[in-house]
Design an enzyme around this catalytic site. Sequence first.
Site, mmCIF file in Angstrom:
data_model
loop_
_atom_site.group_PDB
_atom_site.id
_atom_site.type_symbol
_atom_site.label_atom_id
_atom_site.label_comp_id
_atom_site.label_asym_id
_atom_site.label_seq_id
_atom_site.Cartn_x
_atom_site.Cartn_y
_atom_site.Cartn_z
ATOM 1 N N HIS A 79 0.704 -1.197 -0.017
ATOM 2 C CA HIS A 79 -0.006 0.139 -0.082
ATOM 3 C C HIS A 79 0.993 1.266 0.219
ATOM 4 O O HIS A 79 0.688 2.209 -0.679
ATOM 5 C CB HIS A 79 -0.910 -0.029 1.153
ATOM 6 C CG HIS A 79 -1.870 -1.277 1.424
ATOM 7 N ND1 HIS A 79 -2.364 -1.950 0.322
ATOM 8 C CD2 HIS A 79 -2.532 -1.714 2.540
ATOM 9 C CE1 HIS A 79 -3.044 -2.975 0.832
ATOM 10 N NE2 HIS A 79 -3.025 -2.793 2.166
ATOM 11 N N ASP A 137 -7.571 24.851 1.877
ATOM 12 C CA ASP A 137 -7.555 23.468 1.921
ATOM 13 C C ASP A 137 -8.819 23.087 1.183
ATOM 14 O O ASP A 137 -9.775 23.864 0.865
ATOM 15 C CB ASP A 137 -7.754 22.881 3.381
ATOM 16 C CG ASP A 137 -9.109 23.650 4.242
ATOM 17 O OD1 ASP A 137 -9.719 22.970 4.946
ATOM 18 O OD2 ASP A 137 -9.301 24.907 3.982
HETATM 19 C C1 BG6 Z 1 -4.998 -4.588 4.592
HETATM 20 C C2 BG6 Z 1 -3.952 -4.934 5.693
HETATM 21 O O1 BG6 Z 1 -4.483 -4.764 3.403
HETATM 22 O O2 BG6 Z 1 -5.159 -3.117 4.794
HETATM 23 C C3 BG6 Z 1 -4.757 -4.951 6.946
HETATM 24 O O3 BG6 Z 1 -4.193 -6.330 5.465
HETATM 25 C C4 BG6 Z 1 -5.026 -3.271 6.927
HETATM 26 O O4 BG6 Z 1 -3.711 -5.214 8.142
HETATM 27 C C5 BG6 Z 1 -5.915 -2.898 5.815
HETATM 28 O O5 BG6 Z 1 -5.789 -3.200 8.138
HETATM 29 C C6 BG6 Z 1 -6.094 -1.398 5.942
HETATM 30 O O6 BG6 Z 1 -6.818 -1.017 4.854
HETATM 31 P P1 BG6 Z 1 -7.850 0.371 5.235
HETATM 32 O O7 BG6 Z 1 -8.481 0.401 3.784
HETATM 33 O O8 BG6 Z 1 -8.716 0.141 6.324
HETATM 34 O O9 BG6 Z 1 -6.999 1.343 5.160
#
Ligand code: BG6
Length: 482
Positions: free
Chosen positions: A241, A396
């Site tokens: 991510h 903002d």
């Molecule tokens: C997931 C992880 O990919 O992303 C999790 O496995 C995490 O551990 C989650 O909580 C977070 O996603 P979001 O969309 O809630 O920020």
Amino acid sequence: AGELCLTVVVLGASGDLASKKTYPALQFLFQKGFLTRNTKVIGYARSPLTDEQLHAKLRPRLEGGAAEADAFLKRCTYVAGAYDGPEGWKALAAALAAREARHPACPCGRLYYLALPPSVYPQVCSGLKTYCDALPSTEGSWIRVIVEKPFGKDLGSSEELAATLGALYPENQLYRIDHYLGKEMAQNLFVMRFANMFLAPLWNRECVSNVQITFKEDFGTQGRGGYFDTFGIIRDVVQNHLVQLLAFVAMEKPLSIHPDDIRDEKVKVLRCIKPVQEHNVVLGQYSAAGGQPGYTEDPTVPDDSRTPTFAAVTLYIDNDRWAGVPFVLKAGKALNDKKAEIRVQMRATPHYIFPGQPEATRNELVVRLQPDEAIYLKMIVKKPGLEIDTAISELDLDYSKRYPGVAIPDAYPRLILDAIRGDQQHFVRRDELRAAWAIFTPLLHAVDAGRLPLHPYPYGSRGPEEADELLARAGFVKNLDY
Ligand code: BG6
């Protein structure tokens, strides 16, 4: 030709991911009219469920009242079968063929959604390929496969998985989800960067001092400890991510918005990142505090686990635009806050002639992904009054004010719709995945071998203090509010 006869096959339909994410996302698309009227969802899993039992399991997760839920559930059926034996696959193939035979003039789309752990991907993909690959010959028919991370544990295992899947399905049929790419603000970051003249000349090492990409959650592993413990925070959140967000912040402008042009640029910038060095890392693990359990108290986590639940990592991009600019990626579970944001901090204004502390007045561009989507620019302005005095103010864009009442779609429906439309822009290409793993693999091996210190931090805190030192070393200055 008639309209698309779409069948979404949810593999692992009786599991958690399917009922939490996949089915609600499909219902959303159905309700909003994004799915053709000729859409069916077939669930497949090992549990011997009837259609009604599946519906009962899904109902509490769906939106709206009973009538709305039923309108969607009417389209959902279930086939029980093993992942390793032929009978189940044959039954699924028969269900698909029977349905498609009823629409002989229509192109048929089949979306195979693997809501399953990657350990069974090879088995499942080979079952699908062997038994469920025969499409009607109507022009425009297709099969696409959606898979979810974790794609391996390091470069080697990820490449192995990619080779196995790649031998079954070519890249243009494989859709690797990183759900952060489906977030509104991740997509806006891309537009914001390349549609605004005023940002372009500032977006480089001359003007940017450091970049912080932060992910915080205010809860622990909550029953997911078994999964989490084999991966840890770097594999769970950072390598995928946060690296995807970094790619959007740092990439060059692509030739066009064609998915492959965009992904080419992302790969290029990722390949300029050197593998993380151990002295640029702070790891932590949460301990019990305020009545909340510590990580190792999770019954599914071994008592002596050294898996990090917090990581702060400084990366450097070795190219003309970014050489020397620290990118600090920070992620943690069981912290004081729940948010995800990107913070681009500019260098200090030279020869600062106003009162106040120039070192503590830095322009910052902040993109907040969640909660409360926003983009704001911290800038220095005159305080109203007779004196020349300055203050930090914000230009903002607060989504809730600018777009009141506009519901921002969730990542999953957006990504599923992209896959149905055959748009791979927001899916991770194989070479992108390889580049992202290459950055972290030596570090992960060192972490797995227990070579790095693991700092405990109390549940609900800001994380280990050592991470603040890492940020300070990266040149981050906390703006004083005055
Ligand atoms: C997931 C992880 O990919 O992303 C999790 O496995 C995490 O551990 C989650 O909580 C977070 O996603 P979001 O969309 O809630 O920020």
